[in-house]
Design a protein around this motif. Structure first.
Motif, short mmCIF file in Angstrom:
data_model
loop_
_atom_site.label_atom_id
_atom_site.label_comp_id
_atom_site.label_asym_id
_atom_site.label_seq_id
_atom_site.Cartn_x
_atom_site.Cartn_y
_atom_site.Cartn_z
N GLU A 192 1.78 -8.44 -23.01
CA GLU A 192 1.74 -9.67 -22.24
C GLU A 192 1.63 -9.39 -20.74
O GLU A 192 0.92 -10.09 -20.01
CB GLU A 192 2.98 -10.51 -22.52
CG GLU A 192 2.89 -11.92 -21.98
CD GLU A 192 4.01 -12.79 -22.48
OE1 GLU A 192 4.06 -13.96 -22.08
OE2 GLU A 192 4.83 -12.30 -23.27
N SER A 193 2.32 -8.34 -20.29
CA SER A 193 2.24 -7.98 -18.88
C SER A 193 0.82 -7.57 -18.50
O SER A 193 0.31 -7.98 -17.45
CB SER A 193 3.23 -6.85 -18.59
OG SER A 193 3.09 -6.40 -17.25
N ASN A 194 0.18 -6.78 -19.34
CA ASN A 194 -1.19 -6.34 -19.04
C ASN A 194 -2.19 -7.48 -19.18
O ASN A 194 -3.18 -7.53 -18.43
CB ASN A 194 -1.57 -5.18 -19.96
CG ASN A 194 -0.95 -3.86 -19.53
OD1 ASN A 194 -1.45 -3.16 -18.66
ND2 ASN A 194 0.17 -3.51 -20.15
N MET A 195 -1.96 -8.39 -20.11
CA MET A 195 -2.83 -9.55 -20.21
C MET A 195 -2.72 -10.42 -18.96
O MET A 195 -3.72 -10.98 -18.49
CB MET A 195 -2.48 -10.37 -21.46
CG MET A 195 -2.93 -9.74 -22.76
SD MET A 195 -4.73 -9.51 -22.84
CE MET A 195 -5.29 -11.21 -22.80
N HIS A 367 -1.75 -17.42 -7.96
CA HIS A 367 -1.83 -16.17 -8.69
C HIS A 367 -0.49 -15.77 -9.25
O HIS A 367 -0.39 -14.79 -9.96
CB HIS A 367 -2.36 -15.05 -7.79
CG HIS A 367 -3.79 -15.22 -7.48
ND1 HIS A 367 -4.79 -15.03 -8.39
CD2 HIS A 367 -4.43 -15.61 -6.34
CE1 HIS A 367 -5.97 -15.26 -7.83
NE2 HIS A 367 -5.77 -15.62 -6.60
N GLY A 368 0.53 -16.45 -8.94
CA GLY A 368 1.83 -16.06 -9.45
C GLY A 368 2.62 -17.27 -9.86
O GLY A 368 2.27 -18.42 -9.60
N PRO A 369 3.74 -17.03 -10.52
CA PRO A 369 4.56 -18.12 -10.97
C PRO A 369 5.43 -18.65 -9.87
O PRO A 369 5.44 -18.17 -8.76
CB PRO A 369 5.40 -17.47 -12.07
CG PRO A 369 5.49 -16.04 -11.63
CD PRO A 369 4.25 -15.72 -10.91
N ALA A 370 6.21 -19.63 -10.19
CA ALA A 370 7.20 -20.13 -9.26
C ALA A 370 8.25 -19.08 -9.04
O ALA A 370 8.40 -18.16 -9.82
CB ALA A 370 7.82 -21.42 -9.81
N PRO A 371 9.01 -19.15 -7.94
CA PRO A 371 9.95 -18.11 -7.62
C PRO A 371 10.97 -17.85 -8.71
O PRO A 371 11.47 -16.75 -8.81
CB PRO A 371 10.65 -18.66 -6.35
CG PRO A 371 9.65 -19.60 -5.75
CD PRO A 371 8.93 -20.19 -6.88
N ASP A 372 11.28 -18.80 -9.57
CA ASP A 372 12.30 -18.57 -10.57
C ASP A 372 11.74 -18.29 -11.94
O ASP A 372 12.43 -18.36 -12.93
CB ASP A 372 13.23 -19.80 -10.66
CG ASP A 372 12.44 -21.05 -11.01
OD1 ASP A 372 11.20 -21.01 -10.88
OD2 ASP A 372 13.06 -22.06 -11.40
N SER A 373 10.45 -17.97 -12.04
CA SER A 373 9.84 -17.69 -13.33
C SER A 373 9.53 -16.23 -13.45
O SER A 373 9.50 -15.49 -12.50
CB SER A 373 8.57 -18.52 -13.52
OG SER A 373 7.63 -18.20 -12.55
N SER A 374 9.25 -15.80 -14.68
CA SER A 374 8.97 -14.39 -14.95
C SER A 374 7.50 -14.13 -14.84
O SER A 374 6.68 -14.93 -15.28
CB SER A 374 9.44 -14.05 -16.38
OG SER A 374 9.00 -12.78 -16.76
N PRO A 375 7.08 -12.98 -14.27
CA PRO A 375 5.64 -12.69 -14.15
C PRO A 375 4.96 -12.64 -15.49
O PRO A 375 3.78 -12.92 -15.61
CB PRO A 375 5.63 -11.32 -13.45
CG PRO A 375 6.95 -11.22 -12.76
CD PRO A 375 7.90 -11.98 -13.61
N ALA A 376 5.69 -12.26 -16.54
CA ALA A 376 5.06 -12.14 -17.86
C ALA A 376 4.87 -13.50 -18.52
O ALA A 376 4.18 -13.62 -19.51
CB ALA A 376 5.91 -11.26 -18.76
#
Length: 383
Positions: A192-195, A367-376
């Protein structure tokens, strides 16, 4: 190493950064050495991403559109757009050559007007009478440059065939991409991280295409209006060339805006005012779009420092020529996202980013999530 041996200490930061620096230099030398092989492949991958994005737009923005027909439709529409572009260039080139005798006469009149001024400014310049454009062509050996241009077109044709072959194989093998990812990363969290990493790269390429298309249209439409007011011949053709040049980030639009004023000198040899008006208006348009609209769109979407975009334009142009300049921003976005995944190279990704957050953890630019979410677990922003 046995179980009783103490764990090895990590290498010092200086050593690690030096290794990364040497790896970058070695990678650049390899890219330059394999230019003829990698350039068509990179262009094909870029076109494949563009066509895939086109297909997803069709499915998301067109209610009831069959998913199975999205990709073939996107391919057909892309080929149609390419054919229309070639047709515009061919038709307008024919019109230009049909009036070439008039343009040669205008050039000779301009040369005759500026020959006395050139003789005063350059006393050592020995001019026997008033030269013509033919005399200057012989003096500067323009035939050799014409030969180089012809060879460039030949190389472009060969590269275009390779790009289409690569593109066909990439589109045919895209169905197996998911199975390859599963085989490469069997663990769910790692997969999931690589996707997510691939998703960020694709988002960056799509945002780049969107930004360059929108800003290029702004410049081209405004330039067409100005050229129509000045009554410049082939105004649509020059506006189309300006639009195509806008895909070279930062410098493309500026270069394209120089061509119509130069042509105005040829079309209106008796007056400098049309060329002056065109030059001032087009440069004003490019200044507003390039320094007000473009940086805001680029900063909010790509998370790329404008200085880095200019530097990447020079670096990739030196490595791969014009194709490298065209691909400079997508390649740099991909490099930034990949470098951010590794501890030893994350500092390079931070320098490449605009806000110091190459992984998008702050949620800037989509390109990224909200500050309280996980990058994956992030959800890509809808365009």
């Amino acid at each position: 190493m046995t179980a009783t041996d103490p764990p090895r200490a990590p290498p010092p930061v200086t050593t690690r950064n030096a290794v990364v620096f040497l790896a970058v230099i070695a990678g650049g030398a390899t890219l330059k050495w394999m230019q003829d092989i990698l350039t068509p492949l990179a262009l094909a991958v870029f076109l494949a991403v563009m066509i895939d994005s086109f297909a997803r737009v069709l499915t998301m923005r067109t209610p009831g559109f069959p998913r199975k027909l999205a990709l073939p439709t996107a391919v057909v529409l892309s080929l149609a757009l390419f054919g229309v572009s070639v047709w515009i260039v061919v038709v307008n080139s024919k019109t230009f050559f049909d009036h070439s005798s008039e343009y040669v006469a205008s050039l000779n009149a301009i040369i005759a007007k500026f020959t006395p001024l050139a003789s005063r400014l350059f006393p050592g310049l020995q001019l026997h009478g008033v030269p013509t454009i033919g005399d200057l062509a012989k003096l500067w050996n323009l035939q050799s440059y014409i030969g180089d241009v012809a060879q460039s077109f030949k190389n472009f044709g060969t590269s275009a065939v390779l790009v289409l072959i690569y593109l066909g194989f990439i589109l045919a093998s895209r169905k197996g991409f998911g199975r390859k990812i599963v085989a490469l990363f069997p663990h769910h969290a790692e997969r999931e991280s690589n996707m997510n990493m691939f998703q960020r790269i694709r988002d960056g390429v799509e945002q780049y295409l969107w930004i360059q298309t929108v800003t290029g249209l702004m410049i081209a439409v405004a330039a067409w209006v100005v050229m129509m007011l000045v009554r410049l011949d082939n105004a649509f053709f020059w506006a189309f060339l300006i639009f195509l040049a806008a895909y070279l980030p930062i410098i493309g639009g500026a270069i394209g805006c120089f061509l119509p004023p130069l042509f105005a000198l040829v079309q209106f040899p008796d007056s400098l005012w049309p060329a002056i008006i065109l030059f001032a208006a087009l440069q004003g348009i490019f200044f507003v779009v390039g320094n007000v609209i473009y940086p805001r769109m680029q900063g909010d979407s790509l998370n790329m420092d404008p200085t880095v975009i200019l530097l990447s334009l020079a670096v990739w142009g030196a490595l791969w020529g014009v194709p490298g300049m065209f691909l400079s921003t997508p390649l740099t976005v991909a490099a930034m996202v990949i470098l951010a995944q590794f501890e030893g190279s994350r500092w390079i990704a931070i320098l490449l980013s605009e806000d110091g957050d190459p992984q998008g953890a702050g949620g800037k630019g989509g390109h990224g999530p909200a500050p309280d979410s996980s990058p994956a677990r992030r959800t890509p922003r809808k365009k």
